[in-house]
Scaffold this motif. Structure first.
Motif, mmCIF file in Angstrom:
data_model
loop_
_atom_site.group_PDB
_atom_site.id
_atom_site.type_symbol
_atom_site.label_atom_id
_atom_site.label_comp_id
_atom_site.label_asym_id
_atom_site.label_seq_id
_atom_site.Cartn_x
_atom_site.Cartn_y
_atom_site.Cartn_z
ATOM 1 N N ALA A 171 -11.575 -17.155 18.031
ATOM 2 C CA ALA A 171 -10.133 -17.244 18.263
ATOM 3 C C ALA A 171 -9.846 -17.823 19.647
ATOM 4 O O ALA A 171 -8.958 -18.672 19.808
ATOM 5 C CB ALA A 171 -9.485 -15.870 18.112
ATOM 6 N N CYS B 131 -2.971 -30.446 23.206
ATOM 7 C CA CYS B 131 -1.564 -30.364 22.824
ATOM 8 C C CYS B 131 -0.694 -31.452 23.439
ATOM 9 O O CYS B 131 0.349 -31.808 22.898
ATOM 10 C CB CYS B 131 -0.991 -28.983 23.150
ATOM 11 N N SER C 208 -1.770 -31.352 19.425
ATOM 12 C CA SER C 208 -2.527 -30.143 19.134
ATOM 13 C C SER C 208 -3.301 -30.217 17.826
ATOM 14 O O SER C 208 -4.455 -29.809 17.743
ATOM 15 C CB SER C 208 -1.580 -28.939 19.120
ATOM 16 N N SER D 21 -8.156 -21.515 20.229
ATOM 17 C CA SER D 21 -6.901 -21.551 20.989
ATOM 18 C C SER D 21 -7.021 -22.474 22.194
ATOM 19 O O SER D 21 -6.097 -23.226 22.522
ATOM 20 C CB SER D 21 -6.517 -20.141 21.442
ATOM 21 N N THR D 22 -8.183 -22.428 22.849
ATOM 22 C CA THR D 22 -8.407 -23.266 24.029
ATOM 23 C C THR D 22 -8.390 -24.743 23.678
ATOM 24 O O THR D 22 -7.773 -25.556 24.376
ATOM 25 C CB THR D 22 -9.749 -22.906 24.683
ATOM 26 N N GLY E 233 -1.591 -21.246 15.684
ATOM 27 C CA GLY E 233 -1.579 -21.663 17.084
ATOM 28 C C GLY E 233 -0.986 -23.041 17.292
ATOM 29 O O GLY E 233 -0.407 -23.322 18.353
ATOM 30 N N SER E 234 -1.118 -23.916 16.293
ATOM 31 C CA SER E 234 -0.597 -25.284 16.448
ATOM 32 C C SER E 234 0.801 -25.456 15.856
ATOM 33 O O SER E 234 1.396 -26.539 15.977
ATOM 34 C CB SER E 234 -1.548 -26.279 15.773
ATOM 35 N N VAL F 108 -5.908 -18.907 13.041
ATOM 36 C CA VAL F 108 -5.691 -19.163 14.470
ATOM 37 C C VAL F 108 -5.320 -20.624 14.696
ATOM 38 O O VAL F 108 -4.412 -20.946 15.466
ATOM 39 C CB VAL F 108 -6.935 -18.781 15.296
ATOM 40 N N TYR F 109 -6.012 -21.527 13.998
ATOM 41 C CA TYR F 109 -5.765 -22.955 14.183
ATOM 42 C C TYR F 109 -4.341 -23.335 13.784
ATOM 43 O O TYR F 109 -3.622 -23.997 14.550
ATOM 44 C CB TYR F 109 -6.764 -23.765 13.361
#
Length: 341
Positions: A257, A268, A219, A261-262, A100-101, A96-97
């Protein structure tokens, strides 16, 4: 941006000693907390049937899908609880990390796609970012993700002791929704006070100063932090919710997750349409003495968002759904003595 522009918006002294006076007593804050939480519970009790009815429509149509996927994962590891709790949870967090980034890394390293730059919060900061500084951040993030493996090993036994489930049957939608709400409150409480502690002058220079090397966060720096900070401020508040509630490990995966994500979005540096606003935490990286929490409830109770609420950043701190950037909708006010262009 030009040097003239920077002179019109001087950078404040970034120091943990710049704490603003706290508003009200601890007892007063507790009373406000009880009022806020009590009101929220009453509202939830009033409208929960309507809300959950609509969500149940979505969940009901996809429940068999998620149940079958979970059973596939469960059966693949032969229901091994240690594999699910330790390896599975770390793998979920890692994927996820980095996935997501990935998009934000592309923008930060190349400045492309160019249309994203119009949504940059601190648009006077360098894009693309310094590659050496970026690589340094990546290496520390990877190290911090590595040390979470033994932490999750400890929490596996705590989860087992608490009676957390590792079985093939997923919990009901209503219970998952309720637990996610409780996890959020637990994280807010633990993260806020851990974060405030890390800003204490005697601690800040030894630990939290590393995270604040990025006054304009990107991010990838979500868990760019001293390992001690990573454990007590990033990992512990997120892991405690499922432990308190005795949750199913799949619910924990979903929560991890969401939490990751938050924090990726909050660091970011871009306030994009359809995404949660990162304005509050970005403001924290600029000013250092505002917005210590996640939800903002404890910041409001303790008055650690007073300056933020008077700023343009607060006006921009909303979801939006069009292509006009928040800076275009709410432009910065020129500083005294500066002329508008």
């Amino acid at each position: 941006m030009s040097s003239a522009s920077e002179s019109c918006h001087p950078t404040p002294k970034h120091s943990p000693e710049n704490e603003i006076p706290q508003r009200g007593s601890v007892i007063g804050a507790i009373k406000k907390a009880v009022f806020v939480i009590g009101t929220a519970l009453i509202l939830f009790g009033t409208i929960r049937n309507t809300i959950t009815w609509y969500f149940e429509l979505i969940w009901g149509s996809s429940k068999d899908f998620w149940q079958s996927k979970w059973q596939t994962i469960h059966d693949f590891v032969d229901g091994d609880e240690k594999v699910l709790s330790i390896i599975g949870t770390n793998l979920v967090g890692f994927l996820v990390y980095w996935i997501g980034s990935l998009f934000f890394c592309l923008v930060d390293l190349t400045g492309r796609p160019a249309w994203v730059l119009r949504y940059k919060i601190q648009d006077n900061k360098q894009v693309p970012v310094d590659r050496k500084k970026f690589i340094k951040a990546v290496l520390l993030v990877l190290f911090n993700q590595t040390i979470t493996v033994p932490i999750f090993s400890v929490f596996y036994w705590l989860y087992k002791w608490r009676g957390c489930s590792f079985g093939r049957e997923l919990p009901s939608f209503h219970w998952v929704l309720f637990e996610i709400g409780m996890f959020t409150l637990v994280e807010e409480f633990l993260f806020y006070y851990a974060h405030r502690l890390l800003h204490h002058p005697r601690i800040y220079k030894h630990i939290h100063k590393i995270h604040h090397e990025w006054t304009a966060p990107i991010s990838i720096t979500a868990v760019y932090a001293h390992p001690v900070e990573h454990i007590i401020s990033n990992v512990f508040p997120v892991l405690m919710g499922p432990l308190v509630m005795g949750s199913h490990i799949a619910t924990g995966w979903l929560w991890f997750a969401v939490a990751i994500s938050t924090t990726l979005v909050s660091h970011c540096g871009y306030h994009l349409p359809l995404l949660p606003s990162p304005e509050a935490h970005d403001y924290h990286h600029q000013k250092f003495n505002q917005n210590f929490g996640v939800l903002g409830v404890l910041d409001w109770l303790h008055g650690t968002d007073a300056i933020f609420r008077q700023s343009r950043a607060y006006d921009r701190h909303v979801y939006f759904f069009n292509t006009t950037s928040m800076k275009e909708m709410y432009p910065d006010d020129p500083a005294k003595g500066c002329k508008k262009n």
